[in-house]
Design a protein around this motif. Structure first.
Motif, PDB file in Angstrom:
ATOM      1  N   VAL A  31       0.871  -1.180   0.000  1.00 16.16           N
ATOM      2  CA  VAL A  31       0.000   0.000   0.000  1.00 16.16           C
ATOM      3  C   VAL A  31       0.907   1.228   0.000  1.00 16.16           C
ATOM      4  O   VAL A  31       1.710   1.405   0.926  1.00 16.16           O
ATOM      5  CB  VAL A  31      -0.886   0.050   1.265  1.00 16.16           C
ATOM      6  N   VAL A  32       0.833   2.027  -1.041  1.00 18.26           N
ATOM      7  CA  VAL A  32       1.624   3.268  -1.071  1.00 18.26           C
ATOM      8  C   VAL A  32       0.756   4.394  -0.519  1.00 18.26           C
ATOM      9  O   VAL A  32      -0.351   4.629  -1.005  1.00 18.26           O
ATOM     10  CB  VAL A  32       2.115   3.590  -2.500  1.00 18.26           C
ATOM     11  N   ILE A  33       1.247   5.041   0.532  1.00 14.93           N
ATOM     12  CA  ILE A  33       0.479   6.105   1.183  1.00 14.93           C
ATOM     13  C   ILE A  33       1.197   7.423   0.974  1.00 14.93           C
ATOM     14  O   ILE A  33       2.344   7.601   1.391  1.00 14.93           O
ATOM     15  CB  ILE A  33       0.338   5.827   2.695  1.00 14.93           C
ATOM     16  N   LYS A  34       0.532   8.354   0.281  1.00 10.92           N
ATOM     17  CA  LYS A  34       1.104   9.689   0.085  1.00 10.92           C
ATOM     18  C   LYS A  34       0.534  10.590   1.186  1.00 10.92           C
ATOM     19  O   LYS A  34      -0.677  10.757   1.290  1.00 10.92           O
ATOM     20  CB  LYS A  34       0.734  10.181  -1.319  1.00 10.92           C
ATOM     21  N   PHE A  35       1.436  11.136   2.001  1.00  9.79           N
ATOM     22  CA  PHE A  35       1.012  12.029   3.094  1.00  9.79           C
ATOM     23  C   PHE A  35       1.333  13.453   2.658  1.00  9.79           C
ATOM     24  O   PHE A  35       2.509  13.851   2.616  1.00  9.79           O
ATOM     25  CB  PHE A  35       1.782  11.631   4.365  1.00  9.79           C
ATOM     26  N   GLY A  36       0.303  14.207   2.302  1.00  7.86           N
ATOM     27  CA  GLY A  36       0.499  15.561   1.786  1.00  7.86           C
ATOM     28  C   GLY A  36       0.878  16.546   2.871  1.00  7.86           C
ATOM     29  O   GLY A  36       0.452  16.409   4.021  1.00  7.86           O
ATOM     30  N   GLY A  37       1.671  17.531   2.491  1.00  2.00           N
ATOM     31  CA  GLY A  37       2.081  18.560   3.444  1.00  2.00           C
ATOM     32  C   GLY A  37       0.895  19.279   4.062  1.00  2.00           C
ATOM     33  O   GLY A  37       0.921  19.661   5.230  1.00  2.00           O
ATOM     34  N   ASN A  38      -0.171  19.433   3.269  1.00  2.00           N
ATOM     35  CA  ASN A  38      -1.364  20.109   3.783  1.00  2.00           C
ATOM     36  C   ASN A  38      -2.145  19.264   4.772  1.00  2.00           C
ATOM     37  O   ASN A  38      -2.990  19.784   5.499  1.00  2.00           O
ATOM     38  CB  ASN A  38      -2.283  20.516   2.624  1.00  2.00           C
ATOM     39  N   ALA A  39      -1.899  17.950   4.766  1.00  2.00           N
ATOM     40  CA  ALA A  39      -2.601  17.069   5.715  1.00  2.00           C
ATOM     41  C   ALA A  39      -1.849  16.977   7.046  1.00  2.00           C
ATOM     42  O   ALA A  39      -2.376  16.458   8.024  1.00  2.00           O
ATOM     43  CB  ALA A  39      -2.780  15.680   5.103  1.00  2.00           C
ATOM     44  N   LEU A 205       5.939  -0.682  -8.112  1.00  2.00           N
ATOM     45  CA  LEU A 205       6.022  -1.692  -7.051  1.00  2.00           C
ATOM     46  C   LEU A 205       4.921  -2.755  -7.173  1.00  2.00           C
ATOM     47  O   LEU A 205       4.896  -3.716  -6.408  1.00  2.00           O
ATOM     48  CB  LEU A 205       5.880  -1.021  -5.671  1.00  2.00           C
ATOM     49  N   GLY A 206       3.992  -2.551  -8.099  1.00  2.00           N
ATOM     50  CA  GLY A 206       2.848  -3.462  -8.197  1.00  2.00           C
ATOM     51  C   GLY A 206       1.978  -3.366  -6.960  1.00  2.00           C
ATOM     52  O   GLY A 206       1.455  -4.374  -6.464  1.00  2.00           O
ATOM     53  N   ALA A 207       1.812  -2.149  -6.424  1.00  2.00           N
ATOM     54  CA  ALA A 207       1.017  -1.967  -5.206  1.00  2.00           C
ATOM     55  C   ALA A 207      -0.445  -2.293  -5.476  1.00  2.00           C
ATOM     56  O   ALA A 207      -0.932  -2.162  -6.598  1.00  2.00           O
ATOM     57  CB  ALA A 207       1.141  -0.519  -4.719  1.00  2.00           C
ATOM     58  N   GLU A 208      -1.126  -2.733  -4.434  1.00  2.00           N
ATOM     59  CA  GLU A 208      -2.559  -2.972  -4.573  1.00  2.00           C
ATOM     60  C   GLU A 208      -3.320  -1.646  -4.487  1.00  2.00           C
ATOM     61  O   GLU A 208      -4.301  -1.424  -5.182  1.00  2.00           O
ATOM     62  CB  GLU A 208      -3.034  -3.894  -3.449  1.00  2.00           C
ATOM     63  N   THR A 209      -2.832  -0.775  -3.587  1.00  2.00           N
ATOM     64  CA  THR A 209      -3.560   0.465  -3.308  1.00  2.00           C
ATOM     65  C   THR A 209      -2.616   1.658  -3.282  1.00  2.00           C
ATOM     66  O   THR A 209      -1.508   1.574  -2.750  1.00  2.00           O
ATOM     67  CB  THR A 209      -4.227   0.364  -1.904  1.00  2.00           C
ATOM     68  N   LEU A 210      -3.090   2.761  -3.865  1.00  2.00           N
ATOM     69  CA  LEU A 210      -2.435   4.061  -3.683  1.00  2.00           C
ATOM     70  C   LEU A 210      -3.409   4.895  -2.874  1.00  2.00           C
ATOM     71  O   LEU A 210      -4.581   5.027  -3.238  1.00  2.00           O
ATOM     72  CB  LEU A 210      -2.179   4.725  -5.036  1.00  2.00           C
ATOM     73  N   MET A 211      -2.941   5.441  -1.758  1.00  2.00           N
ATOM     74  CA  MET A 211      -3.812   6.233  -0.901  1.00  2.00           C
ATOM     75  C   MET A 211      -3.202   7.622  -0.742  1.00  2.00           C
ATOM     76  O   MET A 211      -2.074   7.743  -0.266  1.00  2.00           O
ATOM     77  CB  MET A 211      -3.889   5.532   0.447  1.00  2.00           C
TER      78      MET A 211
END
Ligand SMILES: Nc1ncnc2c1ncn2[C@@H]1O[C@H](COP(=O)(O)OP(=O)(O)O)[C@@H](O)[C@H]1O
Ligand SMILES: CC(=O)N[C@@H](CCC(=O)OP(=O)(O)O)C(=O)O
Length: 302
Positions: A31-39, A205-211
């Motif tokens: 699971v690739v998790i993008k944590f935005g600066g605004n969050a 990476l063949g991730a299942e989920t991008l969040m």
């Protein structure tokens, strides 16, 4: 005494067991998790983010964190007397600004997230796209009103080497990636939008989920006039919407489209200001935010 304990413990057991179908579905998946600066709004939210990521790791998933830091970079540039300017949703990055971008992303934001994750054990390892050729880029010149525009040291990803991230995952670690790329041509580095980097890595990476965690509830249908969130859309539906999108949503939704067109099962944009939004999204069917699915999966993915 025993009866009281049973009485209070049973609802907790029920909550845990309700997560079983999701645990089964996501076990071993990246699971690739993008944590935005605004969050990254406050300390409590950042700590809850770290708890969620560590929870995923202990629940048998393989989380990879890609972080942003747009507002943090703008604040640092301001302190250096450099004005922030964006074109096509991307920061115009001079040579001087590039040094600040690298310092803030790799030296501050990434370090802070690694520190928060490692409060739960020896788990997180930080790297940038420069490390082990993880992200290679060439100069990006976006087309604006039919013309190619020079926006400085902003990179367009040309190659990804996921070897280092995969080795860390195999070792049970949580990679935390800053969106800086090595240059293919001149030995220097490039600033890459963190949504774009997260989406490219998810696909490679063949991730299942991008969040993608941000500071809005999801993709608004008619932003900024209404707060009606589009809860689900297919790749083709998203492709039609792309030309109408503005500012920070452009790289986010282009990234989601790239991810689902390149093997990622679902790409989601969710509200990072909601505590434990990652757990709500992965382990319940009360998904929040916007979910993008490949055309052929319409009706299937949850
Ligand atoms: N259609 C839309 N739906 C939601 N937000 C939008 C939309 N169009 C533009 N935006 C803007 O995009 C912003 C999110 O992108 P950005 O500021 O880059 O956040 P992050 O730091 O999380 O990457 C929102 O705060 C909002 O102002
Ligand atoms: C080229 C470009 O725009 N790079 C971004 C990198 C950080 C980022 O993307 O941070 P958020 O996810 O918080 O927006 C920037 O300099 O702001």
């Amino acid at each position: 005494m025993t009866t009281t304990r049973k009485h209070t413990a049973l609802p907790k057991a029920q909550i845990l067991i309700e997560a079983l179908p999701w645990l089964t579905r996501h076990h071993g998946k990246i699971v690739v998790i993008k944590f935005g600066g605004n969050a990254m709004v406050n300390e409590d939210l950042k700590a809850a983010f770290a708890q969620d990521v560590v929870f995923l790791r202990h629940a048998g998933l393989k989380p990879v964190v890609v972080h942003g830091g747009g507002p943090q970079i703008s604040a640092a540039l301001d302190r250096h007397g450099i004005v922030s300017e964006f074109k096509a949703g991307l920061r115009v990055t001079t040579e001087d600004a590039m040094d600040v971008v690298r310092m803030v992303l790799a030296g501050q934001v990434q370090r802070e997230l690694v520190g928060l994750l490692n409060q739960h054990g020896p788990l997180a390892v930080g790297l940038t796209g420069e490390d082990a050729h993880t992200i290679t880029a060439t100069k990006h010149t976006p087309e604006i009103d039919g013309e190619r525009v020079d926006i400085g040291r902003v990179g367009e990803i040309t190659a990804l080497d996921t070897g280092a991230i995969e080795a860390l995952l195999a070792d049970g670690r949580i990679p935390v990636v800053s969106s800086i790329a090595r240059s293919q041509d001149d030995g220097h580095v490039y600033n890459v939008n963190a949504d774009t980097a997260a989406a490219a890595l998810a696909a490679a990476l063949g991730a299942e989920t991008l969040m993608v965690l941000t500071d809005v509830e999801g993709l608004y249908e008619d932003w900024p006039n209404s707060d009606e969130v589009i809860s689900r859309l297919t790749a083709s539906q998203l492709e039609k919407l792309l030309p109408e999108l503005s500012s920070g949503m452009v790289p986010k939704m282009e990234g989601c489209l790239h991810a689902v067109r390149n093997g990622v099962t679902t790409a989601r944009v969710i509200d990072g200001r909601v505590q434990h939004s990652i757990l709500l999204e992965i382990f319940t069917d009360e998904g929040i935010g916007t979910m993008v699915v490949p055309d052929e999966l319409e009706g299937d993915a949850q």
